[in-house]
Design a protein around this motif. Structure first.
Motif, mmCIF file in Angstrom:
data_model
loop_
_atom_site.group_PDB
_atom_site.id
_atom_site.type_symbol
_atom_site.label_atom_id
_atom_site.label_comp_id
_atom_site.label_asym_id
_atom_site.label_seq_id
_atom_site.Cartn_x
_atom_site.Cartn_y
_atom_site.Cartn_z
ATOM 1 N N ASP A 516 12.120 37.476 -3.485
ATOM 2 C CA ASP A 516 13.065 37.476 -3.990
ATOM 3 C C ASP A 516 13.286 36.748 -5.030
ATOM 4 O O ASP A 516 12.654 35.714 -5.490
ATOM 5 C CB ASP A 516 14.371 37.401 -3.310
ATOM 6 C CG ASP A 516 14.575 38.015 -1.961
ATOM 7 O OD1 ASP A 516 14.201 39.318 -2.114
ATOM 8 O OD2 ASP A 516 15.416 37.794 -0.955
ATOM 9 N N VAL A 517 14.059 37.166 -6.092
ATOM 10 C CA VAL A 517 14.347 36.191 -7.222
ATOM 11 C C VAL A 517 15.807 35.738 -7.197
ATOM 12 O O VAL A 517 16.871 36.825 -7.192
ATOM 13 C CB VAL A 517 13.935 36.805 -8.831
ATOM 14 C CG1 VAL A 517 14.821 38.168 -8.820
ATOM 15 C CG2 VAL A 517 14.086 35.664 -9.945
ATOM 16 N N VAL A 518 16.182 34.727 -7.417
ATOM 17 C CA VAL A 518 17.686 34.201 -7.557
ATOM 18 C C VAL A 518 17.991 33.534 -8.694
ATOM 19 O O VAL A 518 17.138 32.689 -9.548
ATOM 20 C CB VAL A 518 17.713 32.943 -6.498
ATOM 21 C CG1 VAL A 518 19.343 32.598 -6.591
ATOM 22 C CG2 VAL A 518 17.347 33.402 -5.000
ATOM 23 N N THR A 519 18.956 34.435 -9.434
ATOM 24 C CA THR A 519 19.323 34.063 -10.674
ATOM 25 C C THR A 519 20.772 33.511 -10.659
ATOM 26 O O THR A 519 21.702 33.662 -9.674
ATOM 27 C CB THR A 519 19.198 35.248 -11.652
ATOM 28 O OG1 THR A 519 20.541 36.455 -11.093
ATOM 29 C CG2 THR A 519 18.064 35.996 -11.678
ATOM 30 N N VAL A 520 21.466 33.109 -11.878
ATOM 31 C CA VAL A 520 22.526 32.561 -12.066
ATOM 32 C C VAL A 520 23.148 33.774 -12.952
ATOM 33 O O VAL A 520 22.763 34.175 -13.962
ATOM 34 C CB VAL A 520 22.834 31.360 -12.613
ATOM 35 C CG1 VAL A 520 24.185 30.881 -13.273
ATOM 36 C CG2 VAL A 520 22.292 30.205 -11.944
ATOM 37 N N ASP A 521 24.486 34.288 -12.682
ATOM 38 C CA ASP A 521 25.167 35.450 -13.489
ATOM 39 C C ASP A 521 25.386 34.773 -14.666
ATOM 40 O O ASP A 521 25.669 33.912 -15.257
ATOM 41 C CB ASP A 521 26.163 35.977 -12.742
ATOM 42 C CG ASP A 521 27.377 35.100 -12.571
ATOM 43 O OD1 ASP A 521 27.271 33.839 -12.462
ATOM 44 O OD2 ASP A 521 28.378 35.645 -12.988
ATOM 45 N N ALA A 522 25.539 35.905 -15.731
ATOM 46 C CA ALA A 522 25.924 35.469 -17.001
ATOM 47 C C ALA A 522 27.303 34.776 -17.316
ATOM 48 O O ALA A 522 27.391 34.029 -18.386
ATOM 49 C CB ALA A 522 26.013 36.929 -17.902
ATOM 50 N N SER A 523 28.020 34.833 -16.306
ATOM 51 C CA SER A 523 29.474 34.153 -16.460
ATOM 52 C C SER A 523 29.503 32.537 -15.961
ATOM 53 O O SER A 523 30.372 31.866 -15.725
ATOM 54 C CB SER A 523 30.682 34.632 -15.825
ATOM 55 O OG SER A 523 30.246 34.877 -14.316
ATOM 56 N N ARG A 526 28.240 32.440 -10.231
ATOM 57 C CA ARG A 526 27.609 32.736 -8.761
ATOM 58 C C ARG A 526 26.204 32.957 -8.771
ATOM 59 O O ARG A 526 25.598 32.935 -9.960
ATOM 60 C CB ARG A 526 28.334 33.750 -8.317
ATOM 61 C CG ARG A 526 27.898 35.253 -9.005
ATOM 62 C CD ARG A 526 28.563 36.295 -8.271
ATOM 63 N NE ARG A 526 27.995 37.688 -9.076
ATOM 64 C CZ ARG A 526 28.765 38.321 -10.078
ATOM 65 N NH1 ARG A 526 29.893 37.570 -10.519
ATOM 66 N NH2 ARG A 526 28.381 39.263 -10.630
ATOM 67 N N PHE A 527 25.509 32.849 -7.643
ATOM 68 C CA PHE A 527 24.139 32.999 -7.491
ATOM 69 C C PHE A 527 23.917 34.623 -7.259
ATOM 70 O O PHE A 527 24.881 35.130 -6.455
ATOM 71 C CB PHE A 527 23.481 32.490 -6.491
ATOM 72 C CG PHE A 527 23.168 30.821 -6.863
ATOM 73 C CD1 PHE A 527 22.727 30.321 -7.922
ATOM 74 C CD2 PHE A 527 23.914 29.854 -5.891
ATOM 75 C CE1 PHE A 527 22.533 29.090 -8.259
ATOM 76 C CE2 PHE A 527 23.910 28.462 -6.222
ATOM 77 C CZ PHE A 527 23.083 27.961 -7.126
ATOM 78 N N GLU A 528 22.921 35.189 -7.557
ATOM 79 C CA GLU A 528 22.541 36.531 -7.390
ATOM 80 C C GLU A 528 21.171 36.537 -7.087
ATOM 81 O O GLU A 528 20.160 36.338 -7.711
ATOM 82 C CB GLU A 528 22.907 37.628 -8.385
ATOM 83 C CG GLU A 528 24.352 37.480 -8.814
ATOM 84 C CD GLU A 528 24.371 38.526 -10.204
ATOM 85 O OE1 GLU A 528 25.766 38.780 -10.555
ATOM 86 O OE2 GLU A 528 23.435 38.685 -10.893
ATOM 87 N N ALA A 529 21.055 37.194 -5.693
ATOM 88 C CA ALA A 529 19.419 37.366 -5.069
ATOM 89 C C ALA A 529 19.006 38.915 -5.098
ATOM 90 O O ALA A 529 19.915 39.746 -4.751
ATOM 91 C CB ALA A 529 19.595 36.857 -3.745
#
Length: 764
Positions: A516-523, A526-529
């Motif tokens: 998986d890759v875990v990112t921070v959303d553009a705003s 939140r985290f998104e996996a």
């Protein structure tokens, strides 16, 4: 300052909160983005909106500010140069201007003055590297932020390759801080004009008055062109540097890169000087040493047999290359100055940069954060007896980036005999480890964020960053892009947040954990996996209320490092909180508070290791504590080293390492904070470590590599530099990747080279 009657309620959709100030050309307001982050909006006065010449200059300002957005300037958030009333929004920098600071508290001195000088030289270096000349460097255009000085207001700047906008009979600038060529021949203004202005700022910061101050701007202009500067009250050591900056002829001044080397050699406390102005007790670099020529006719000194012979001057950079040393003059080099006030003993020496603590960080590898890794496997590490890739021969290659004006530098991760690299204007590229040949390359059109490189890689997917082009404002400013590792086909992309540096001190907005890759959303909320290959969202997890967070991998596990909005916005995170993250659901566990500021650097025995940052006022000044956190038991232990260590931190095989600007590498026990060993190397500001084949590898942006014994730091071998690049850098992520026994090194200008760890290139 409150809003006034007649002020707009919002500009470009950004609600206004306050006035920050007003000048001859426009008013600056404090506003908020939709996520609540503060921005400064410069609104041009109505009377200039119909002035075509002014609109041209404002468009140049926006373009220049976009090019130089980085660690030492205010990044452009949004702009509308063609609006009925033009405006530009930049990140809000908290702090007083240098002019305000001097007016309130008087001149700077000692270590504070030295940090300002180095910070301003770093800013000029970054501005000039992307081909921009500021042309209006003055006290009101320097903001003293908690992170260090920031240069603002590119209203009369220009790209080196552009025509100068001139108006007959009008001088644009502030005479006491302008260069002679600005007053005499504006079309001939180049990067060394900014160096002259920096010299005036150094004198102003040290004394409270400029070296050419006068009652009339006309007299000040005359003194700039014809008179010697007034530097009597400037500390002697700094005075010699300021004199070199204030040479009347541009060719006689150092470049910003060279100036950094001179400033680095100054004593830590500028007030502690001997009768000759030389610093007592300073550490000299093993590779580069600088001397000042005496201003009067010197008495010939007897020859010194051990004095090295200066290297041949490096040819001047081409007109299309904005980065690199000596770009301020098209027809001169270090060895051909008409009035040299200083000279480098080694002409190949380049700059020292004290970058923000960070670097592209993708995952924990071999116990440490690696900017060139991903997944649970981490880097492919060489082990004793490891083989070379089939058909391997030493190689040296350059990867073409998306923009010729971006001073790129890659980071890589090895997967079997494939090498995946990314950074700067390259989203990712696949290279054969055996010979350096490229299989595919995906380019990024925009200007990258400083220190952001490759996200990471899984067995079938490579993840990198893409930045939007300046002429594509509708595109996300930054995205995480997934690419098929086999054929280079883009699989999916998602807008990415960019706040993690303020939280963790490291650029780590996306990490690869397992598949998986875990990112921070553009705003930044939140985290998104996602599954790295398919892009399928497996979970989202909002940040705790009133906080901003960054993902921190702990081996196969994940924690969220969070800080309160107020501390993030002030770039002063003193009370970080860690939350274990459930890999299956994204649920945050119970919080673990840490005494900060602290930087995560690796894992030892399943525990996250952080270094506590020692602050001198608002400035980071090294590391003076080791923190170990067990996410499962929530146990936190603290250790205090015997001294503060400054440099680039890293971790390998359960040991903490700090690599200093001048090549000193120190090994620390993470359990006790005690020093295991220290070793002086000839690799200035090296990043690392990377462990394998019984050695620790450290490398600088020049491609110079040193291999040390993990047991006692003994130098096993050192290579020569491979390219022109910045030395003395701090905070960069590791540049070495190991593919079996092959050592692959990423250097400046997107240069990669590889050799056998058992047969390194001969030095000298």
């Amino acid at each position: 300052m409150s809003l006034r009657a007649g002020d707009p309620a919002e500009i470009g959709g950004y609600p206004l909160e306050a006035r920050l100030g007003s000048g001859g050309m426009g008013t600056v307001f404090l506003a908020r983005t939709s996520s609540g982050r503060p921005v400064a909006i410069k609104l041009i006065h109505q009377q200039f909106a119909a002035d075509d010449e002014f609109r041209i200059r404002f468009r140049q300002e926006v373009a220049a500010a976009r090019r130089v957005s980085g660690a030492f300037t205010a990044a452009v958030v949004d702009a509308a140069p063609e609006a009925e009333q033009p405006w530009m929004a930049t990140t809000y920098i908290q702090g007083h201007t240098l002019a305000r600071r001097i007016a309130m508290k008087g001149p700077l001195s000692g270590a504070e003055l030295r940090r300002l000088a180095i910070g301003l030289a770093e800013a000029l270096r970054d501005i000039h590297r992307v081909g921009v000349v500021h042309r209006d460097l003055k006290p009101s255009n320097v903001v003293l932020s908690p992170e260090g000085p920031r240069v603002i207001d590119f209203g009369i700047s220009r790209a080196v390759d552009q025509q100068t906008l001139t108006i007959t009979g009008r001088v644009i600038g502030t005479p006491p801080f302008m260069s002679p060529e600005q007053l005499q021949a504006p079309r001939d203004v180049g990067p060394r004009s900014d160096v002259f202005s920096l010299g005036t700022l150094l004198a102003y910061a040290a004394t409270g008055h400029g070296p050419f101050d006068a009652d009339s701007p006309y007299i000040a202009a005359y003194q700039v062109v014809h008179e010697e500067p007034s530097l009597e009250d400037v500390p002697a050591a700094l005075r010699m540097v300021a004199e070199s900056c204030l040479a009347k002829e541009a060719n006689a001044r150092p470049s910003a890169d060279e100036l950094l080397v001179l400033l680095r050699d100054l004593p830590t406390d500028l007030d502690q000087i001997d009768a000759r102005g030389a610093g007592a007790g300073r550490t000299r670099d093993m590779v580069t040493e600088h001397h000042f020529a005496t201003p009067a006719t010197p008495t010939p000194a007897p020859p010194t047999p051990a004095t090295p012979t200066p290297a041949a001057p490096t040819p001047a950079a081409s007109a299309t290359t904005p980065a690199g040393p000596d770009t301020g003059s098209a027809d001169t080099s270090i060895g051909r100055r008409s009035r040299p006030r200083w000279r480098p003993v080694f002409a190949a020496a380049v700059a020292v940069t004290v970058a923000a603590i960070g670097g592209g960080v993708a995952a924990l590898t071999a116990g440490g954060f690696g900017g060139n890794s991903g997944g649970d496997k981490g880097n492919s590490l060489a082990v004793p007896g490891a083989a070379l890739p089939d058909g391997f021969e030493p190689w040296h290659k350059a990867v073409l980036g998306g923009r010729p004006d971006v001073p790129d530098e890659l980071r890589c991760v090895a997967r079997d005999e494939a090498l995946f690299c990314g950074g700067g204007s390259v989203v990712a590229t696949r290279i054969r480890a055996k010979d350096g040949s490229r299989v595919w390359t995906a380019k990024s059109p925009g200007v990258p964020v400083n220190g952001v490189h490759l996200v990471g890689a899984t067995d079938d997917t490579v993840l990198g960053y893409r930045f939007a082009a300046q002429d594509a404002p509708q595109d996300p400013r930054s995205e995480v892009v997934a690419i098929d590792a086999n054929n280079g086909r883009e699989l999916w992309s998602v807008p990415s947040g960019t706040q993690s540096t303020a939280v963790t001190g490291r650029t780590q907005d996306a990490v690869v954990v397992g598949s998986d890759v875990v990112t921070v959303d553009a705003s930044n909320s939140r985290f998104e996996a996602r599954n790295a290959h398919s892009g399928h969202v497996t979970w989202t997890s909002p940040f705790p209320a009133g906080t901003q967070c960054a993902p921190v991998p702990v081996g196969p596990q994940l924690v969220a490092m969070c800080a309160k909005d107020a501390e993030v916005n002030a770039f002063s995170v003193r009370h970080p909180t860690l939350y274990p993250v459930d890999r299956a659901s994204g649920t945050l566990g119970r919080p673990v508070e840490v005494n900060g500021p602290a930087v995560p650097i690796g894992v030892a025995n399943g525990r996250l290791v952080l270094l506590q940052v020692h602050m001198e006022g608002t400035d980071p000044a090294g590391y003076n504590g080791v923190v170990r956190v067990d996410p499962a038991s929530r146990k936190v232990t603290y250790s205090r080293p015997a001294q503060t260590y400054a440099g680039t931190p890293g971790m390998a095989d359960g040991t903490v390492y700090v690599s200093g600007q001048t090549g000193l590498v120190t090994a620390l026990d993470p359990a006790t904070g005690r020093k295991k060993w220290s070793r002086q190397t000839g690799v200035e500001g090296a990043s690392g470590p990377v462990a394998g084949a019984g050695a620790l590898y450290f490398s600088s942006a020049t491609g110079r590599v040193v291999a040390l014994s993990p047991d006692d730091g003994k130098i096993l071998w050192t290579t020569d530099p491979q390219v022109d690049g910045l030395t003395g850098q701090q905070g960069a992520s590791p540049r070495v990747t190991l593919a079996g026994r092959a050592v692959i090194v990423a250097a400046a200008k997107n240069t990669l080279f590889a050799f056998d760890a058992q047969k390194p290139p001969k030095s000298g």
